[in-house]
Every structure is written in structure tokens, then in C-alpha cells.
Motif scaffolding. Structure first.
Motif, PDB file in Angstrom:
ATOM      1  N   THR A 193       0.954   3.925  -2.963  1.00 18.95           N
ATOM      2  CA  THR A 193       0.630   5.326  -2.688  1.00 18.95           C
ATOM      3  C   THR A 193       1.713   6.252  -3.211  1.00 18.95           C
ATOM      4  O   THR A 193       1.429   7.332  -3.747  1.00 18.95           O
ATOM      5  N   TRP A 223       0.836  -1.207   0.000  1.00 19.23           N
ATOM      6  CA  TRP A 223       0.000   0.000   0.000  1.00 19.23           C
ATOM      7  C   TRP A 223       0.866   1.250   0.000  1.00 19.23           C
ATOM      8  O   TRP A 223       0.585   2.212  -0.721  1.00 19.23           O
ATOM      9  N   ASP A 269      -9.318  -1.206  -2.461  1.00 21.05           N
ATOM     10  CA  ASP A 269     -10.680  -1.689  -2.683  1.00 21.05           C
ATOM     11  C   ASP A 269     -10.968  -1.638  -4.173  1.00 21.05           C
ATOM     12  O   ASP A 269     -10.045  -1.699  -4.993  1.00 21.05           O
ATOM     13  N   ARG A 329      -7.215  12.925  -4.148  1.00 19.35           N
ATOM     14  CA  ARG A 329      -6.656  12.097  -3.077  1.00 19.35           C
ATOM     15  C   ARG A 329      -5.626  11.145  -3.675  1.00 19.35           C
ATOM     16  O   ARG A 329      -5.972  10.091  -4.218  1.00 19.35           O
ATOM     17  N   SER A 370     -11.829   0.829  -5.976  1.00 14.78           N
ATOM     18  CA  SER A 370     -11.620   2.147  -6.586  1.00 14.78           C
ATOM     19  C   SER A 370     -10.811   2.015  -7.868  1.00 14.78           C
ATOM     20  O   SER A 370      -9.880   1.200  -7.957  1.00 14.78           O
ATOM     21  N   LYS A 389      -6.314   3.197  -2.637  1.00  9.21           N
ATOM     22  CA  LYS A 389      -7.356   2.613  -1.791  1.00  9.21           C
ATOM     23  C   LYS A 389      -7.429   1.123  -2.104  1.00  9.21           C
ATOM     24  O   LYS A 389      -7.719   0.750  -3.253  1.00  9.21           O
TER      25      LYS A 389
END
Length: 260
Positions: free
Chosen positions: A78, A74, A100, A94, A102, A98
Motif C-alpha cells: 500500500t 499488504w 485479490d 484508491r 485487481s 487489494k
């Protein structure tokens, strides 16, 4: 008169470029048709976006490919988003992954940091003027503030800026709608990285929302080494995260320089 240091042959840029080349090799692996992150067309509002990927697939691929923990994957994902290699299709301001469903897309290599395109205020003014035309005067709040500031500062050549914006807008209308939407997303993602709404979003996410006073030079130059060092320092400060995987995608000299 400009005084140049004859001993400086671009040495200060070499760690950054070596780092970027390693990141690009990771991006090429992620986009491999056979072994990379699975992509497929996804419907976004009323438009079908080709080659869309999900945040959970990105995290899963990084975890499996580099044999790292989910938290590390993650964090690495990011960072790739924050530096403009991957961009979100839904929550574009953002700049985080994420884990998920997204939707994200890979940024075109034309906008990769290694291209070192000069981030000019004139180009940003043209982009905002084009968005202002397309949105019929309804910009987001931070864009409206920057639009008004640039309009006041560049009033002497605003007619030229508007003319260029109209030409680009007309050229974009000639593209097919999916291609037009993809290009708009790519361009918007580029400017969100290089002209962020406030301080770099990665710093706000990593440091729990603490605000840092931006440098007076950050407006004209994206401070890649500064944010990268903050990112690495934060990884080391968390016992559950460690940076052994950075040797897979970053040169040792770059990592060492960040911690010195």
C-alpha cells in the motif's frame, strides 16, 4: 533577496533520498524478469494492457521475498502504491493494494519520486485541459473543481495552456492504442499522487477515514516525510504489525528519524 543558510547543503533531503533509493532497489527486484512479480497482458475493457500484475501476486511476492506476514506485505504494498511506484488500473483513486485479482502496473521510473520533478500548477492545468479535451468536457467532480480553479487563477495564460494540451493530445493520438492507454494511466497515476482529490488517501485508509486539515503548502509540495512518519507510527501502534522488515528496504537513520 533570498537568504540562504550556508550550513544547509541539502542535509534535510538526505534521509528522504536514501529512503527512496532503498525503495527503488525493492522495485527493481519486483520487476526482475526471472525472480520478480509475474506479469502478463490483461484485457481492460476493450484494450489489452501489457505487463499487468495483480494485487494478490504483489502481496504474495513481498511475503515470500522478505519473510514477513501477509498484513505487513499488504502495508508495504500500500505504501508503494501511495507513493506512486505502483498504480491501479481499475480504481485509480484508491491508492491501496487489494489482495485479490485487481490489476496494477509498475510506474515508469520517469515518474518516480526520486526524480524530484517540480510539481507545477501549469503542468497540472495542461494535464486537466488535455483530459477535458479527451473526455469532451466530462471530468470527475474533483478534477472539474480544480480545473475551474486553475482556469480562474491562470486566466491570463489559459490560451497557452489549451494550446499545449491540444499539442499533447494530437501527439498521443499518433501512438498505438495500448501504448496510449498505458501512458494515460501512468500520467493519471502521477497526478493522483501529487494532486490527490482531498487529503492523501494513505492517511485516510491508515487512520480509519479521519480527516486531517491539509497544510497550506501541501498543494505545491508533496509531503513525503510527513505521510511516511504517519505510516510508520501506525505500524508501531498495531501489536500484530511490526517493522523489522523495514531494515530490508529502508535505512536505519530514516526509520529512526520518523519515530523521533
Amino acid at each position: 533577496m533570498t537568504i540562504r543558510n550556508v550550513r544547509d547543503h541539502g542535509q534535510r533531503f538526505r534521509p528522504r533520498m536514501a529512503c527512496l533509493k532503498k525503495v527503488e532497489s525493492v522495485m527493481l527486484e519486483m520487476q526482475d524478469p526471472k525472480t520478480g512479480v509475474k506479469s502478463q497482458p490483461q484485457r481492460l475493457v476493450i484494450t489489452t494492457i501489457p505487463h499487468a500484475i495483480t494485487g494478490e501476486d504483489i502481496v504474495a511476492w513481498l511475503t515470500n521475498c522478505y519473510s514477513i506476514e501477509t498484513e505487513e506485505a499488504w502495508a508495504l504494498g500500500t505504501m508503494l502504491v501511495a507513493f506512486g511506484y505502483i498504480y491501479p488500473l481499475q480504481d485509480h483513486k484508491r491508492l491501496v493494494i487489494k489482495p485479490d485479482a485487481s490489476l496494477y502496473r509498475f510506474q515508469t521510473p520517469y515518474f518516480w519520486p526520486a526524480q524530484q520533478w517540480p510539481v507545477e500548477d501549469t503542468d497540472y492545468a495542461i494535464y486537466l485541459a488535455k483530459r477535458n479535451i479527451r473526455k469532451k468536457g466530462i471530468l470527475e467532480m474533483y478534477e472539474q473543481v480544480q480545473y475551474n480553479s486553475l482556469h480562474k487563477w491562470m486566466n491570463h495564460k489559459w490560451d497557452f495552456i489549451v494550446m499545449q494540451a491540444k499539442e499533447q493530445y494530437r501527439a498521443g493520438k499518433e501512438r498505438k492504442k495500448p501504448d496510449r492507454v498505458v501512458f494515460d494511466c501512468q500520467e493519471r497515476a502521477y497526478w493522483v499522487v501529487h494532486r490527490p482529490p482531498s487529503v492523501p488517501l494513505l492517511v485516510r485508509v491508515v487512520f480509519g477515514g479521519r480527516r486531517h486539515r491539509p497544510s497550506s503548502h501541501r498543494r505545491s509540495t508533496f509531503q513525503f516525510p510527513f505521510v511516511l512518519s504517519l505510516f510508520f507510527t501506525h505500524l508501531v501502534s498495531i501489536p500484530q504489525l511490526h517493522v523489522h522488515y523495514l531494515t530490508l528496504c529502508f535505512p536505519h537513520v530514516c526509520v529512526r528519524n520518523c519515530f523521533d
